[in-house]
Scaffold this motif. Structure first.
Motif, mmCIF file in Angstrom:
data_model
loop_
_atom_site.group_PDB
_atom_site.id
_atom_site.type_symbol
_atom_site.label_atom_id
_atom_site.label_comp_id
_atom_site.label_asym_id
_atom_site.label_seq_id
_atom_site.Cartn_x
_atom_site.Cartn_y
_atom_site.Cartn_z
ATOM 1 N N SER A 36 0.827 -1.210 0.000
ATOM 2 C CA SER A 36 0.000 0.000 0.000
ATOM 3 C C SER A 36 0.859 1.257 0.000
ATOM 4 O O SER A 36 0.672 2.168 -0.820
ATOM 5 C CB SER A 36 -0.923 0.020 1.218
ATOM 6 O OG SER A 36 -1.837 -1.034 1.205
ATOM 7 N N ALA A 37 1.806 1.323 0.930
ATOM 8 C CA ALA A 37 2.609 2.534 1.103
ATOM 9 C C ALA A 37 3.508 2.787 -0.100
ATOM 10 O O ALA A 37 3.612 3.922 -0.594
ATOM 11 C CB ALA A 37 3.437 2.424 2.377
ATOM 12 N N ASN A 38 4.159 1.745 -0.587
ATOM 13 C CA ASN A 38 5.086 1.943 -1.694
ATOM 14 C C ASN A 38 4.365 2.186 -3.018
ATOM 15 O O ASN A 38 4.852 2.937 -3.868
ATOM 16 C CB ASN A 38 6.043 0.756 -1.792
ATOM 17 C CG ASN A 38 7.129 0.804 -0.741
ATOM 18 O OD1 ASN A 38 8.145 1.467 -0.895
ATOM 19 N ND2 ASN A 38 6.905 0.106 0.360
ATOM 20 N N THR A 39 3.198 1.582 -3.183
ATOM 21 C CA THR A 39 2.401 1.870 -4.374
ATOM 22 C C THR A 39 1.920 3.317 -4.361
ATOM 23 O O THR A 39 1.905 3.995 -5.391
ATOM 24 C CB THR A 39 1.202 0.913 -4.465
ATOM 25 O OG1 THR A 39 1.675 -0.432 -4.548
ATOM 26 C CG2 THR A 39 0.351 1.219 -5.684
ATOM 27 N N ALA A 40 1.549 3.803 -3.179
ATOM 28 C CA ALA A 40 1.150 5.206 -3.054
ATOM 29 C C ALA A 40 2.294 6.129 -3.453
ATOM 30 O O ALA A 40 2.092 7.131 -4.155
ATOM 31 C CB ALA A 40 0.704 5.496 -1.627
ATOM 32 N N ALA A 41 3.510 5.802 -3.016
ATOM 33 C CA ALA A 41 4.669 6.622 -3.380
ATOM 34 C C ALA A 41 4.906 6.590 -4.883
ATOM 35 O O ALA A 41 5.250 7.616 -5.492
ATOM 36 C CB ALA A 41 5.905 6.127 -2.626
ATOM 37 N N ALA A 42 4.730 5.421 -5.487
ATOM 38 C CA ALA A 42 4.925 5.308 -6.939
ATOM 39 C C ALA A 42 3.886 6.119 -7.694
ATOM 40 O O ALA A 42 4.198 6.789 -8.691
ATOM 41 C CB ALA A 42 4.864 3.836 -7.354
ATOM 42 N N LEU A 43 2.641 6.094 -7.235
ATOM 43 C CA LEU A 43 1.590 6.878 -7.884
ATOM 44 C C LEU A 43 1.834 8.377 -7.691
ATOM 45 O O LEU A 43 1.604 9.180 -8.601
ATOM 46 C CB LEU A 43 0.222 6.490 -7.322
ATOM 47 C CG LEU A 43 -0.317 5.125 -7.748
ATOM 48 C CD1 LEU A 43 -1.542 4.750 -6.906
ATOM 49 C CD2 LEU A 43 -0.684 5.107 -9.232
ATOM 50 N N ALA A 44 2.287 8.754 -6.500
ATOM 51 C CA ALA A 44 2.581 10.166 -6.243
ATOM 52 C C ALA A 44 3.715 10.649 -7.137
ATOM 53 O O ALA A 44 3.684 11.787 -7.631
ATOM 54 C CB ALA A 44 2.933 10.367 -4.772
ATOM 55 N N ARG A 45 4.704 9.812 -7.345
ATOM 56 C CA ARG A 45 5.824 10.195 -8.217
ATOM 57 C C ARG A 45 5.350 10.413 -9.652
ATOM 58 O O ARG A 45 5.969 11.177 -10.400
ATOM 59 C CB ARG A 45 6.917 9.132 -8.166
ATOM 60 C CG ARG A 45 8.120 9.452 -9.034
ATOM 61 C CD ARG A 45 9.299 8.552 -8.754
ATOM 62 N NE ARG A 45 9.879 8.815 -7.434
ATOM 63 C CZ ARG A 45 11.018 8.275 -7.005
ATOM 64 N NH1 ARG A 45 11.678 7.438 -7.776
ATOM 65 N NH2 ARG A 45 11.485 8.557 -5.806
ATOM 66 N N ARG A 46 4.264 9.791 -10.021
ATOM 67 C CA ARG A 46 3.709 9.957 -11.369
ATOM 68 C C ARG A 46 2.795 11.181 -11.453
ATOM 69 O O ARG A 46 2.118 11.385 -12.451
ATOM 70 C CB ARG A 46 2.959 8.695 -11.781
ATOM 71 C CG ARG A 46 3.857 7.460 -11.853
ATOM 72 C CD ARG A 46 3.080 6.196 -12.169
ATOM 73 N NE ARG A 46 2.616 6.192 -13.540
ATOM 74 C CZ ARG A 46 3.309 5.746 -14.579
ATOM 75 N NH1 ARG A 46 4.551 5.288 -14.385
ATOM 76 N NH2 ARG A 46 2.813 5.759 -15.787
ATOM 77 N N GLY A 47 2.781 11.982 -10.384
ATOM 78 C CA GLY A 47 2.072 13.246 -10.417
ATOM 79 C C GLY A 47 0.663 13.219 -9.868
ATOM 80 O O GLY A 47 -0.065 14.205 -9.989
ATOM 81 N N HIS A 48 0.260 12.123 -9.233
ATOM 82 C CA HIS A 48 -1.097 12.018 -8.717
ATOM 83 C C HIS A 48 -1.180 12.461 -7.257
ATOM 84 O O HIS A 48 -0.224 12.327 -6.495
ATOM 85 C CB HIS A 48 -1.592 10.579 -8.827
ATOM 86 C CG HIS A 48 -1.672 10.079 -10.227
ATOM 87 N ND1 HIS A 48 -2.503 10.632 -11.176
ATOM 88 C CD2 HIS A 48 -1.005 9.063 -10.863
ATOM 89 C CE1 HIS A 48 -2.359 9.993 -12.332
ATOM 90 N NE2 HIS A 48 -1.461 9.041 -12.162
ATOM 91 N N ARG A 49 -2.350 12.963 -6.893
ATOM 92 C CA ARG A 49 -2.647 13.265 -5.498
ATOM 93 C C ARG A 49 -3.156 11.973 -4.862
ATOM 94 O O ARG A 49 -4.177 11.430 -5.286
ATOM 95 C CB ARG A 49 -3.715 14.353 -5.402
ATOM 96 C CG ARG A 49 -3.335 15.686 -6.042
ATOM 97 C CD ARG A 49 -4.541 16.604 -6.094
ATOM 98 N NE ARG A 49 -5.626 15.992 -6.850
ATOM 99 C CZ ARG A 49 -6.894 16.393 -6.798
ATOM 100 N NH1 ARG A 49 -7.237 17.390 -6.004
ATOM 101 N NH2 ARG A 49 -7.826 15.789 -7.525
ATOM 102 N N VAL A 50 -2.436 11.489 -3.856
ATOM 103 C CA VAL A 50 -2.710 10.160 -3.294
ATOM 104 C C VAL A 50 -2.831 10.263 -1.778
ATOM 105 O O VAL A 50 -2.061 10.984 -1.126
ATOM 106 C CB VAL A 50 -1.586 9.167 -3.655
ATOM 107 C CG1 VAL A 50 -1.932 7.760 -3.145
ATOM 108 C CG2 VAL A 50 -1.324 9.150 -5.154
ATOM 109 N N LEU A 51 -3.792 9.529 -1.249
ATOM 110 C CA LEU A 51 -3.902 9.387 0.204
ATOM 111 C C LEU A 51 -4.058 7.916 0.543
ATOM 112 O O LEU A 51 -4.786 7.187 -0.135
ATOM 113 C CB LEU A 51 -5.104 10.164 0.748
ATOM 114 C CG LEU A 51 -5.326 10.011 2.268
ATOM 115 C CD1 LEU A 51 -5.580 11.359 2.929
ATOM 116 C CD2 LEU A 51 -6.488 9.059 2.573
ATOM 117 N N VAL A 52 -3.370 7.488 1.595
ATOM 118 C CA VAL A 52 -3.553 6.141 2.137
ATOM 119 C C VAL A 52 -4.268 6.258 3.472
ATOM 120 O O VAL A 52 -3.809 6.971 4.372
ATOM 121 C CB VAL A 52 -2.212 5.400 2.327
ATOM 122 C CG1 VAL A 52 -2.466 3.993 2.871
ATOM 123 C CG2 VAL A 52 -1.443 5.326 1.024
#
Length: 274
Positions: A36-52
């Motif tokens: 969960s945490a690392n996927t969130a970081a990967a999505l954030a790096r792609r420019g998305h606003r992400v919350l876990v």
């Protein structure tokens, strides 16, 4: 797309909203929170606003993985001691988190109050982000299943171990029969080598094809979101309480997480509407 269980307080049709992904597992210890945490970081790096959102309400450990020490948690929001804005924190990796408490027995079962509060929090958050990841508890308790019901899609995390696969199958069966989920994403963690996840997914799909369908008799499909190899860097990052995707981005496991995030992004367009 799977249809989540919602109430009238969710955003109106046509409004921009996050894609809600429940990350769950049949048993503990398979790396669900790590994914969960690392996927969130990967999505954030792609420019998305992400919350876990740590939806493991009574046995939370997302704070440990991220080395955060929150003074305000979801429990404080539920009890009215703090606002939602006060509880949301920025995490390493460029995403936001809403952390839960640990050892809180009142969240061991789904009361009407817990149901209402959790639904309200998710409904308030989804207009603010592109992706909301619900890091649920393991198993098929009523609290876990209700959290999953609030999601658009589900990512089941398993390992190749027989006990993990047996419990993953049980989770898939319950989600198909109770929530009419026709499509479930699968992440196979701790594989011996890349590509083994495809074999595991095929074997699990064969069992699902034989014994699982929705109440309407519809087939249930497992979509392999990715496999993550066993990698000493994962243990190193966990011991250091750092995100693998941030601390050791060039490792095989980190690259596999990046691929998993890419597949989630392709399957869950952030332009979707409620």
């Amino acid at each position: 797309m799977n249809t989540p269980t919602t109430t009238s307080s969710l955003p109106l049709p046509g409004t921009r909203r996050a894609w809600v992904l429940a990350v769950t597992s049949g048993k503990g210890g398979v790396g669900k929170t790590f994914v969960s945490a690392n996927t969130a970081a990967a999505l954030a790096r792609r420019g998305h606003r992400v919350l876990v959102l740590d939806a493991d309400l009574g046995l939370a450990n997302l704070d440990v993985v991220l080395n955060l020490h929150p003074k305000i948690t979801l429990h404080d929001v539920f009890t009215g001691k703090a606002t939602l804005d006060e509880a949301v924190l920025k995490a390493p990796g460029g995403f936001s988190v809403l952390l839960a408490g640990s050892g809180l027995v009142e969240y061991s079962r789904l009361t009407p109050e817990v149901r209402e509060q959790l639904q309200r929090v998710v409904a308030t958050l989804i207009p603010r982000y592109d992706y909301v990841l619900l890091d649920t508890g393991a198993g098929i308790s009523d609290v876990v299943l209700y959290a999953i019901s609030l999601a658009d899609d589900v990512l089941v995390v398993a390992t190749p171990e027989p006990t993990s696969l047996t419990d993953a199958y049980a989770t898939i069966k319950v989600l198909a029969t109770q929530q009419r989920r026709r499509l479930l994403h699968l992440a196979v963690n701790q594989v011996a080598k890349l590509g083994d996840g495809k074999v595991v997914a095929q074997q699990l799909q064969q069992v699902v094809d034989r014994f699982v369908s929705t109440p309407q008799g519809e087939a249930v499909k497992l979509s392999l979101a990715g496999d993550i190899p066993s990698d000493p860097s994962v243990r190193e990052a966990l011991q250091r309480r750092q995100l693998l995707f941030e601390a050791l981005p060039g490792t095989a496991a980190a690259q596999a997480i990046a691929q998993l995030a890419t597949r989630i992004e392709a399957a869950a367009p952030v332009s979707a509407t409620a």
